[in-house]
Motif scaffolding. Structure first.
Motif, short mmCIF file in Angstrom:
data_model
loop_
_atom_site.label_atom_id
_atom_site.label_comp_id
_atom_site.label_asym_id
_atom_site.label_seq_id
_atom_site.Cartn_x
_atom_site.Cartn_y
_atom_site.Cartn_z
N ALA A 1 63.59 32.66 75.00
CA ALA A 1 62.47 32.48 74.08
C ALA A 1 61.58 31.37 74.62
N ARG B 1 60.65 28.44 55.38
CA ARG B 1 60.20 28.48 56.77
C ARG B 1 61.37 28.59 57.74
N LYS B 2 62.58 28.29 57.28
CA LYS B 2 63.74 28.31 58.18
C LYS B 2 64.94 29.03 57.59
N TRP C 1 58.18 34.88 67.57
CA TRP C 1 58.82 35.17 68.85
C TRP C 1 59.36 36.60 68.87
N PHE C 2 60.12 36.95 67.84
CA PHE C 2 60.92 38.17 67.89
C PHE C 2 60.49 39.24 66.89
N SER D 1 58.21 26.46 72.35
CA SER D 1 57.02 25.98 71.65
C SER D 1 57.47 25.47 70.30
N GLY D 2 56.54 24.92 69.57
CA GLY D 2 56.91 24.29 68.31
C GLY D 2 57.36 25.29 67.27
N GLY D 3 57.83 24.78 66.17
CA GLY D 3 58.24 25.67 65.09
C GLY D 3 59.63 25.38 64.63
#
Lengths: 393, 104
Positions: B99, A11-12, A58-59, B102-104
């Motif tokens: 950006a 996830r990261k 986001w991107f 928000s969460g994440g």
């Protein structure tokens, strides 16, 4: 013994684990820290060539590539001199996944079914799975959300859709599963690379005999109680399909519920869940040297995504299903509530085959002896989304 | 900077700095009129791996979780070709690409 490299998408970021003895592991990463890495996979013909799906809500989508086994990375097509536009600048096409709605395909952009039954247009959000060609390091298939199949033949610099799959007449009836409307499984027949299998949640499995130019649903025998017609041609939430290279007409499937088997390349399926404690789960894998030895990780239910009784157990069948044995040595047998996602299980090709899986708790477990004994190669990564293994001969 | 371009400062969010290898702030030669669109054209020309990350590839529209600030004003929802304040056009202040939190 050959060295082994694990590509763990999380996830990261991406983590790379390497070992010469499958006991002691070096860990590098996070690569692309902070981004979701849905999948990373190496070319079968060039293990230094590795492709990565790096995504962010986001991107957007980024494709990364390494030509040196993960030491260095670049976005294909973004180097000076590659795919330049009229001003001479690189065009950055490697991140561009655009649905094919051209007249030439005869399949204009259609809609698919949303959770509530209404129709929604296809919207690209991410690449779930990358499947490199078996014989050309520059050719890769990509399974994406909303469900479609893309292909590159220039090493990831540009991608085009193979539109016949999304354009199948059943397309408007496809609906998203809990993870979205995603094409998550791509299997290339090792003996006939023109034959492809794909699986979509929640549409089902499809087969192509012509390299992806046309497709047939292969869901006969699947039963899904959550759709109005449980035996419908499409609408099934297939989670994963596995194949053995020496017996490509035999397919194994972990469905939303039910473990299934086909011996005619998907034309007909039968359930082989047998005595599993739960037949819900996500991944399924085949032993690299034993075509009838398969592995699943039962999960309690579609609502409770963790192992039954809090015991993390891999189940192995040596008879191609029906009869299963729990493999527990080295795995937590109390208070374990992780999940194992569909792309997070893999095998190596060592003589004594290794089995690998990653968890949403951040562990990557390794069995260097076909599942009899397990240890954590690494224990505290971000939630693991995918695991692939390269045997470095 | 050529005679017919302006030096415009742009700040990038962390993830896009990682992806591009750029510093937190970059200075771009932008052909007037100075707008979010013309600044992004210059940004993407220098860093092609950023194409598709701020604006959608095909539609050219702003991605939903990206925002723009210029001279302390939120210009996120203005048409992308709206001219930016003089203090941004002359390099006194940066165009900020942010950006959404928000969460994440």
């Amino acid at each position: 013994m050959p060295a082994v490299r694990i590509l763990a998408g999380t996830r990261k970021g991406l983590f790379i684990l390497e070992s010469n003895d499958r006991e002691n592991w070096s860990v590098s990463g996070p690569h692309f820290a902070g981004w979701e890495v849905y999948h990373a996979k190496g070319s079968p013909v060039d293990p230094d060539r590795v492709y990565v799906s790096q995504t962010s809500s986001w991107f957007g989508q980024v494709i990364q590539r390494s030509d040196d086994g993960g030491k260095t990375w670049f976005t294909p097509g973004s180097k000076e001199g590659e795919l330049v536009d009229e001003q001479g600048f690189p065009t950055g096409e490697s991140n561009k996944f655009v649905y094919d709605d051209s007249e030439a395909t005869g399949r204009p952009l259609t809609t698919h079914q949303f959770y509530d039954g209404t129709q929604k247009p296809w919207v690209f959000s991410r690449v779930w799975h990358l499947e490199p060609s078996l014989d050309d390091p520059d050719t890769v298939y990509a399974g994406v959300e909303d469900a479609a199949l893309f292909k590159t033949t220039d090493g990831g610099a540009s991608w085009r859709e193979l539109p016949a799959l999304r354009g199948h007449e059943s397309g408007p009836g496809w609906q998203p599963g809990a993870g979205g409307l995603c094409l998550h499984t791509i299997v290339i027949d090792p003996q006939n690379p023109q034959r492809l299998f794909t699986a979509i949640s929640a549409a089902g499995a499809f087969r192509s005999e012509d390299g992806g130019e046309s497709w047939t649903p292969i869901n006969q025998g699947l039963v899904s109680q959550f759709i109005p017609d449980p035996t419908a041609e499409v609408g099934h939430c297939v989670h994963r399909i596995a194949i053995h290279p020496k017996r490509p007409d035999t397919l194994f499937m972990q469905k939303h519920w039910d473990v299934m088997r086909s011996d005619d390349a998907g034309d007909n399926w039968r359930e082989v869940s047998g005595d599993l404690p739960s037949d819900f789960g996500f991944p399924i894998a085949v032993h690299p040297h034993e075509p009838e030895t398969i592995y699943v990780v039962p999960i309690k239910s579609d609502f409770e995504h963790y192992p039954p009784e809090g015991k993390l157990r891999v189940y192995r069948s040596r008879s191609g299903g029906e009869d299963w044995e729990a493999l527990t040595d080295g795995l937590p047998q109390e208070n374990c509530y992780v999940n194992i996602l569909r792309d997070a299980m893999a095998t190596d090709e060592c003589d004594n085959a290794g089995i690998y899986f990653g968890t949403t708790g951040g562990q990557v477990y390794v069995s260097p002896d076909g599942g009899d004994h397990w240890h954590a190669a690494v224990r505290d990564l971000p939630p693991v989304l995918s695991v692939e293994v390269q045997t470095l001969k | 900077m050529s005679a017919d371009t302006a030096a415009v400062r742009v700040t990038l969010p962390h993830h896009l700095r990682m992806l591009s290898g750029a510093d937190a702030e970059v200075t771009l030669d932008v052909t007037p009129p100075i707008s979010v669109a013309s600044v992004l054209d210059a940004l993407e020309a220098r860093y092609p791996m950023l194409r598709g990350t701020v604006r959608e590839h095909v539609s050219g529209e702003r991605r939903a979780k990206v925002r723009f600030f210029a001279a302390r004003a939120d210009v996120t929802h203005l048409p992308l070709d709206t001219e930016l304040p003089e203090t941004v056009a002359n390099g006194e202040e940066p165009l900020m690409i942010i950006a959404a939190i928000s969460g994440g």
